[in-house]
Motif scaffolding. Structure first.
Motif, PDB file in Angstrom:
ATOM      1  N   HIS A  93       0.823  -1.199   0.000  1.00 11.49           N
ATOM      2  CA  HIS A  93       0.000   0.000   0.000  1.00 11.49           C
ATOM      3  C   HIS A  93       0.863   1.257   0.000  1.00 11.49           C
ATOM      4  O   HIS A  93       0.488   2.273  -0.607  1.00 11.49           O
ATOM      5  N   GLN A  94       2.005   1.189   0.657  1.00 10.40           N
ATOM      6  CA  GLN A  94       2.928   2.320   0.651  1.00 10.40           C
ATOM      7  C   GLN A  94       3.432   2.588  -0.771  1.00 10.40           C
ATOM      8  O   GLN A  94       3.558   3.740  -1.196  1.00 10.40           O
ATOM      9  N   PHE A  95       3.713   1.513  -1.507  1.00  4.43           N
ATOM     10  CA  PHE A  95       4.174   1.669  -2.900  1.00  4.43           C
ATOM     11  C   PHE A  95       3.077   2.292  -3.763  1.00  4.43           C
ATOM     12  O   PHE A  95       3.330   3.221  -4.538  1.00  4.43           O
ATOM     13  N   ILE A  96       1.860   1.785  -3.647  1.00  2.90           N
ATOM     14  CA  ILE A  96       0.739   2.281  -4.461  1.00  2.90           C
ATOM     15  C   ILE A  96       0.466   3.754  -4.180  1.00  2.90           C
ATOM     16  O   ILE A  96       0.322   4.564  -5.109  1.00  2.90           O
ATOM     17  N   TYR A 176      11.112   2.840   2.710  1.00  2.00           N
ATOM     18  CA  TYR A 176      11.045   3.449   4.036  1.00  2.00           C
ATOM     19  C   TYR A 176      10.165   2.621   4.966  1.00  2.00           C
ATOM     20  O   TYR A 176      10.508   2.398   6.137  1.00  2.00           O
ATOM     21  N   ALA A 177       9.035   2.131   4.449  1.00  2.00           N
ATOM     22  CA  ALA A 177       8.127   1.327   5.264  1.00  2.00           C
ATOM     23  C   ALA A 177       8.786   0.029   5.702  1.00  2.00           C
ATOM     24  O   ALA A 177       8.703  -0.368   6.874  1.00  2.00           O
ATOM     25  N   VAL A 178       9.459  -0.644   4.777  1.00  2.00           N
ATOM     26  CA  VAL A 178      10.121  -1.916   5.092  1.00  2.00           C
ATOM     27  C   VAL A 178      11.218  -1.714   6.137  1.00  2.00           C
ATOM     28  O   VAL A 178      11.319  -2.475   7.111  1.00  2.00           O
ATOM     29  N   LEU A 179      12.024  -0.679   5.964  1.00  2.00           N
ATOM     30  CA  LEU A 179      13.139  -0.446   6.888  1.00  2.00           C
ATOM     31  C   LEU A 179      12.666  -0.027   8.274  1.00  2.00           C
ATOM     32  O   LEU A 179      13.177  -0.520   9.288  1.00  2.00           O
ATOM     33  N   THR A 180      11.693   0.884   8.347  1.00  2.00           N
ATOM     34  CA  THR A 180      11.226   1.332   9.668  1.00  2.00           C
ATOM     35  C   THR A 180      10.534   0.202  10.423  1.00  2.00           C
ATOM     36  O   THR A 180      10.659   0.092  11.647  1.00  2.00           O
ATOM     37  N   GLN A 181       9.816  -0.654   9.684  1.00  2.00           N
ATOM     38  CA  GLN A 181       9.181  -1.798  10.334  1.00  2.00           C
ATOM     39  C   GLN A 181      10.230  -2.807  10.808  1.00  2.00           C
ATOM     40  O   GLN A 181      10.124  -3.373  11.896  1.00  2.00           O
ATOM     41  N   SER A 199      16.709   5.079   7.623  1.00  2.00           N
ATOM     42  CA  SER A 199      15.641   4.580   6.755  1.00  2.00           C
ATOM     43  C   SER A 199      15.331   5.572   5.646  1.00  2.00           C
ATOM     44  O   SER A 199      15.168   5.189   4.481  1.00  2.00           O
ATOM     45  N   GLY A 200      15.247   6.853   5.992  1.00  2.00           N
ATOM     46  CA  GLY A 200      14.976   7.876   4.987  1.00  2.00           C
ATOM     47  C   GLY A 200      16.090   7.995   3.972  1.00  2.00           C
ATOM     48  O   GLY A 200      15.844   8.097   2.764  1.00  2.00           O
ATOM     49  N   GLY A 201      17.334   7.954   4.446  1.00  2.00           N
ATOM     50  CA  GLY A 201      18.476   8.036   3.535  1.00  2.00           C
ATOM     51  C   GLY A 201      18.534   6.868   2.572  1.00  2.00           C
ATOM     52  O   GLY A 201      18.758   7.048   1.366  1.00  2.00           O
ATOM     53  N   ILE A 205      18.213   6.655  -1.637  1.00  2.00           N
ATOM     54  CA  ILE A 205      19.182   5.995  -2.515  1.00  2.00           C
ATOM     55  C   ILE A 205      18.500   4.945  -3.392  1.00  2.00           C
ATOM     56  O   ILE A 205      18.743   4.865  -4.602  1.00  2.00           O
ATOM     57  N   ALA A 206      17.635   4.125  -2.790  1.00  2.00           N
ATOM     58  CA  ALA A 206      16.950   3.064  -3.538  1.00  2.00           C
ATOM     59  C   ALA A 206      16.100   3.634  -4.671  1.00  2.00           C
ATOM     60  O   ALA A 206      16.126   3.136  -5.808  1.00  2.00           O
TER      61      ALA A 206
END
Length: 289
Positions: A93-96, A176-181, A199-201, A205-206
């Motif tokens: 959902h974050q991607f969409i 960001y969602a994957v890393l923060t989780q 996570s933001g950085g 980059i990604a």
């Protein structure tokens, strides 16, 4: 509304941190292959400072400071509201919602980046600002383009902007969602701010690595016409000429400066947005100082 405000504040923080790297990226992306001014990222950085002073790195900052601040507000506002409509907070959902936000803000992003690119290219190699410069500021640049080319000129590079922004912001919010989780960024965690920054950085980059080849073509199309000389007749012609003259490595031009810029800029943006939203929502527990 709070998503929009937090996005504006985060966007301003990101521009202040990242603009000098962006100037280097643009110069490297559009310089002539057969007669390059710069040998690489660090040589470009040093040359700009030596020839144009440190202010040379800040050329065109007016446009993104106003535009990107507002754009960041739109992105986080659209994405936040779209997430509430979808309900469940998942990486998919974050991607969409990120892709939807990227598409929406392209209408403003395209002319803003056009002005930024033209301003960054103006006076290349000059020691001081010259009275011969065509544009006084970002707004004057857009007015000049509009008078000569009309609305199509203002939206030069719109298609490549859309192709870049939709998947780029999708990957941005997904990462960001994957890393923060995964890192467990909780308000009570004393290491929450470093985790948010990391996570933001990494999200920045990604997203840039995924869409960078499109960004090279967009920059070349938007820089085309500086000095009133046009090289490319279309996106396909720009790709064809670029690959023929410089090979496929042309799509990595300026990538080093972009990655160097992406981490601190997006770390500042995401961490600022997250903290503003957290405190605005009245979290009982905040991160320890």
């Amino acid at each position: 509304m709070m998503d929009f405000v937090a996005g504006c504040i985060g966007g301003a923080a990101g521009v202040l941190v990242g603009h000098p790297f962006d100037t280097v990226k643009i110069r490297l992306q559009v310089q002539k292959f057969d007669n390059p001014l710069y040998r690489g990222t660090f040589h470009c950085f040093k040359s700009i400072v030596r020839q144009e002073s440190a202010f040379g790195l800040c050329k065109g900052i007016g446009s993104p400071m106003i535009g990107l601040t507002f754009i960041s507000g739109i992105v986080f506002g659209v994405q936040g509201n779209a997430m509430r409509l979808l309900g469940e907070d998942t990486p998919t959902h974050q991607f969409i919602t990120g892709a939807a936000a990227g598409t929406m803000q392209s209408v403003i992003c395209c002319p803003m980046e056009l002005a930024k690119t033209r301003m960054q290219m103006q006076g290349t190699g000059q020691k001081k600002s010259s009275s011969k410069n065509l544009y006084k500021n970002s707004l004057d640049c857009l007015l000049h383009i509009y008078r000569r080319e009309g609305l199509p000129g203002i939206y030069r590079g719109m298609v490549t902007t859309l192709v870049r922004e939709a998947p780029g912001f999708g990957v941005y919010f997904w990462t960001y969602a994957v890393l923060t989780q995964s890192l467990g960024c909780e308000p009570s965690d004393s290491y929450m701010i470093p985790k948010l920054l990391f996570s933001g950085g990494m999200a920045g980059i990604a997203s840039w690595i995924v869409i960078y080849p499109v960004d090279v073509i967009k920059s070349r199309l938007q820089a085309d016409g500086v000095g009133r000389v046009n090289q490319y007749s279309s996106i396909a012609d720009c790709v064809r000429q670029s690959v023929r003259k410089e090979g496929y490595m042309v799509f990595t031009r300026g990538l080093t400066s972009t990655v160097l810029r992406a981490f601190p800029m997006n770390a500042a943006t995401f961490a600022t947005v997250s903290l503003v939203l957290m405190y605005a929502c009245g979290e009982e527990e905040g991160p320890e100082d």
